[in-house]
Design an enzyme around this catalytic site. Structure first.
Site, PDB file in Angstrom:
ATOM      1  N   ASP A 118     -18.014 -25.184  16.352  1.00 50.52           N
ATOM      2  CA  ASP A 118     -18.806 -25.055  15.137  1.00 50.52           C
ATOM      3  C   ASP A 118     -19.082 -26.474  14.645  1.00 50.52           C
ATOM      4  OD1 ASP A 118     -19.865 -24.665  12.641  1.00 50.52           O
ATOM      5  OD2 ASP A 118     -18.288 -23.328  11.936  1.00 50.52           O
TER       6      ASP A 118
ATOM      7  N   ALA B 112     -21.201 -28.469  11.862  1.00 45.02           N
ATOM      8  CA  ALA B 112     -22.011 -28.266  10.653  1.00 45.02           C
ATOM      9  C   ALA B 112     -22.251 -29.568   9.887  1.00 45.02           C
ATOM     10  CB  ALA B 112     -21.330 -27.243   9.742  1.00 45.02           C
TER      11      ALA B 112
ATOM     12  N   LYS C 229     -26.517 -29.129   6.012  1.00 41.32           N
ATOM     13  CA  LYS C 229     -26.036 -30.348   5.361  1.00 41.32           C
ATOM     14  C   LYS C 229     -26.809 -31.576   5.828  1.00 41.32           C
ATOM     15  CE  LYS C 229     -23.237 -27.375   4.098  1.00 41.32           C
ATOM     16  NZ  LYS C 229     -21.928 -26.868   4.382  1.00 41.32           N
TER      17      LYS C 229
ATOM     18  N   TRP D 174     -12.490 -23.083   8.063  1.00 34.33           N
ATOM     19  CA  TRP D 174     -13.476 -22.625   7.073  1.00 34.33           C
ATOM     20  C   TRP D 174     -13.215 -21.132   6.824  1.00 34.33           C
ATOM     21  CZ3 TRP D 174     -18.926 -20.713   8.438  1.00 34.33           C
ATOM     22  CH2 TRP D 174     -19.723 -20.614   7.286  1.00 34.33           C
TER      23      TRP D 174
HETATM   24  N1  PMP Z   1     -19.390 -24.009   9.623  1.00 33.71           N
HETATM   25  C1  PMP Z   1     -18.701 -24.766   8.763  1.00 33.71           C
HETATM   26  C2  PMP Z   1     -17.403 -25.366   9.183  1.00 33.71           C
HETATM   27  C3  PMP Z   1     -19.208 -24.979   7.484  1.00 33.71           C
HETATM   28  O1  PMP Z   1     -18.517 -25.735   6.628  1.00 33.71           O
HETATM   29  C4  PMP Z   1     -20.448 -24.415   7.134  1.00 33.71           C
HETATM   30  C5  PMP Z   1     -21.026 -24.638   5.764  1.00 33.71           C
HETATM   31  N2  PMP Z   1     -20.201 -24.375   4.711  1.00 33.71           N
HETATM   32  C6  PMP Z   1     -21.128 -23.639   8.094  1.00 33.71           C
HETATM   33  C7  PMP Z   1     -20.567 -23.467   9.317  1.00 33.71           C
HETATM   34  C8  PMP Z   1     -22.455 -22.964   7.902  1.00 33.71           C
HETATM   35  O2  PMP Z   1     -23.256 -23.299   6.911  1.00 33.71           O
HETATM   36  P1  PMP Z   1     -24.702 -22.661   6.716  1.00 33.71           P
HETATM   37  O3  PMP Z   1     -24.640 -21.214   7.079  1.00 33.71           O
HETATM   38  O4  PMP Z   1     -25.003 -22.881   5.291  1.00 33.71           O
HETATM   39  O5  PMP Z   1     -25.624 -23.401   7.636  1.00 33.71           O
END
Ligand code: PMP
Length: 394
Positions: free
Chosen positions: A208, A210, A243, A127
């Site tokens: 991580d 998500a 999500k 990411w």
């Molecule tokens: N980690 C990954 C791999 C993601 O794809 C995302 C969302 N794009 C996030 C963390 C964090 O998303 P958010 O801060 O919107 O909760």
């Protein structure tokens, strides 16, 4: 003084969103930004969240500060969702954060405080925000091979070879499930091999996660994370509810630090509170409270789990339809990986020129590295995409 500042490069995904908006064509297809969309292209408020919100409006009688780590009920409910019974609850320090991004940022901050020289090993690709946050924090970053451009699966041998270089004092960042941007994920056996290697090197894993629930199921998607948490002495986990609860703009995340040692856990909890205090004081509560209500209420939880299942199965059906359509058009199985990938994303493996051609000729918007958000499709647009992929010579 501010004349010394330079303009920052624009975020590529946000630029793509803008270009899509400005495209006058009716037939355009947005596979860019990483947001779940239903067949009508909407990102609805999930049913259970809406119900919880209504209830909360009735029962909430104060908006005074919570704790520095957020509401303890949120941490308990989320630790349970993420880790099940893989580790005792008292082995986990946890703090609410503004989104998963906040958790990632706080996690890196904790690492930097522990060891200024820490190297953070990141999958290539990952990411993009992982990279830009690490760069902003002036932390050392070491890419490890992850994606096999031929098979569009995980380059596991390359990954293991590169991670073997990590040392005590280093961190290896892993995606819990539904790898962003590739869609290629580790098998259970591969997770175990990564764990065995981490044990040998002494490096600390940071996971991580998500998209729990968007791949194979809520428990299935947490399996690797649970194995790591159960078997290694120290683990960081950055979780996002954006999500799987559809609460993107509420900024709802959690940072967990697992340590199988009571004294260490206490210090970690104090550190997480401290970091929240320094960076923004109390974390946002509204989204966290809704998530807690959904997880704690059996009826809301059942409905939420059902909706996550609908989303997961919907995306999987689109994957299978696209792979089948491409098989028909190309008379080959070289796009079968699309049905193997999990989560919202797949890296198609197209060149930037092919990505551009699909945009210009067919109004299909995907990220320049050919990451496609499968949730941007519906039954009717899958054949359009399949034809565009073939016409672009992918
Ligand atoms: N980690 C990954 C791999 C993601 O794809 C995302 C969302 N794009 C996030 C963390 C964090 O998303 P958010 O801060 O919107 O909760």
């Amino acid at each position: 003084m501010f004349e010394l500042l330079k303009e920052q490069p624009a975020d590529k995904i946000l630029m793509l969103m803008q270009a899509f908006k400005e495209d006058p064509r009716d037939q355009k297809i947005d596979l860019g930004v990483g947001v779940y969309k239903d067949a009508q292209g909407r990102t609805p408020v999930m049913r259970a969240i809406k119900a919880a919100e209504k209830k909360l409006w009735e029962i909430e009688d104060t908006k005074t500060y919570t704790g520095l780590a957020g509401d303890i009920g949120y941490a308990d409910a989320m630790v349970d969702l993420l880790l099940g019974d893989a580790v005792p609850r008292d082995a986990v320090a946890a703090a609410a954060t503004p989104g998963g991004t906040g958790a990632v940022r706080q996690g890196f901050d904790l690492v930097r405080m522990a060891n200024r020289e820490a190297r953070v090993f990141v999958s290539d690709p990952t990411w993009p925000n992982h990279l830009s946050i690490l760069k902003h924090m002036e932390m050392h970053m070491v890419p490890y091979r992850y994606f096999n451009a031929e098979t569009r699966g995980v380059d596991f041998d390359g990954m293991m070879e590169d991670i073997a270089d990590a040392r005590i004092g280093d961190v290896v960042l892993l995606h819990g499930c539904c790898h962003n941007p590739t869609g290629a994920n580790l098998t259970t056996e591969q997770w175990q091999q990564v764990i065995d290697l981490l044990k040998k090197t002494g490096a600390v894993p940071m996971i991580d996660i998500a998209y729990q629930g968007f791949g194979d199921g809520l428990d299935e998607d947490a399996e690797g994370t649970r194995m790591v948490a159960a078997q290694l002495p120290e683990v960081l986990i950055a979780a996002s509810c954006s999500k799987n609860f559809g609460v993107y703009r509420e900024r709802t995340g959690l940072l967990l630090a697992v340590a199988h040692d009571e004294a260490r856990r206490k210090v970690n909890q104090g550190m997480l509170n401290y970091l929240n205090r320094q960076n923004y004081s109390f974390p946002p509560d509204h989204g966290a409270r809704l998530v807690t209500m959904v997880l704690q209420d059996p009826e809301l939880r059942a409905d939420w789990e059902a909706e996550v299942k609908e989303i997961r199965e919907g995306v999987l059906a689109l994957r299978q339809q696209l792979a089948a359509e491409l098989k028909r058009l190309t008379n080959s199985d070289r796009f079968d990986f699309l049905a193997e990938h999990r989560g919202m994303f797949s890296r198609l493996g197209a060149t930037p020129e092919q990505v551009e051609k699909m945009r210009v000729d067919s109004g299909i918007y995907m990220v320049g590295d050919s990451r496609m958000n499968m949730a941007g499709l519906n039954k009717d647009t899958v054949p359009v995409l399949a034809k565009a992929i073939v016409d672009a010579g992918v």
